[in-house]
Motif scaffolding. Sequence first.
Motif: not given
Length: 270
Positions: A176-181, A202-206
Amino acid sequence: MSQATLHDLHRPLGSLGLMVSPLGLGTVKLGRDQGVKYPNGFTIPDDRAARQLLDQARDLGINLIDTAPAYGRSEERLGPLLRGQRHEWVIVSKVGEEFDNGLSSFNFSAAHTRLSVERSLKRLETDCIDLVLVHSDGNDLHILEHEGVYEALAQLKQEGKIRGFGLSGKTVAGGLKALEQGDCAMVTYNLNEQGERPVLDYAAAHGKAILVKKALASGHACLRPDEDPVRASFELLFGHPGVSSAIVGTINPVHLAHNVATVAQVLSKR
């Protein structure tokens, strides 16, 4: 009957503006045969066999290659093998893990990250690597929060030496942290292990990219006697909208063709 291919089934790699095949070719077996977790032993293919495998993958519509410094000689073999075809491939490599004399070591400093990417560029004979992932040792959050690797990768992206970056991690919090940044997370997701599913959500949503490792549980997937484990695996993976591509590390041409045909069947039913 004509051979099934993935040419018409390419999909976005998150928001990076790259289209990738739903199957990627993992190349650990092109460079390293020590300390790898496969059920059966194997021999590293020679250049002729490696070239044939890459040609077959390309003919089957695969355009994604996954490599790493920790995969022994994989990167330095891929450079010459892909000469004249660089534009046809999306290349994923890694930073953080080194493999020498049968042993892994880790370094997530900014200085080592830059050195590693520059070395990969030389080995792969390219001026830009499409995606570079942090090869985690399992301490995902510590690496992302306290080491210089992510900042260095962001800088290398700004310089145009890499197109995107992310984490090949082992935890939900790290993913999750990796995808945020960053742009991508590589996660374990298969019939036996689905704990990292929140990262896919999370990836699908963002609009971020997900690459799946151990998609076939490193060749260990097994179900009821009448079920095809490969088909069941790919139905699980591609049933999730977050998945960009699954990395399969086979050097067996028959397995590769079977995997491609299965994915083509699964995706054409969607």
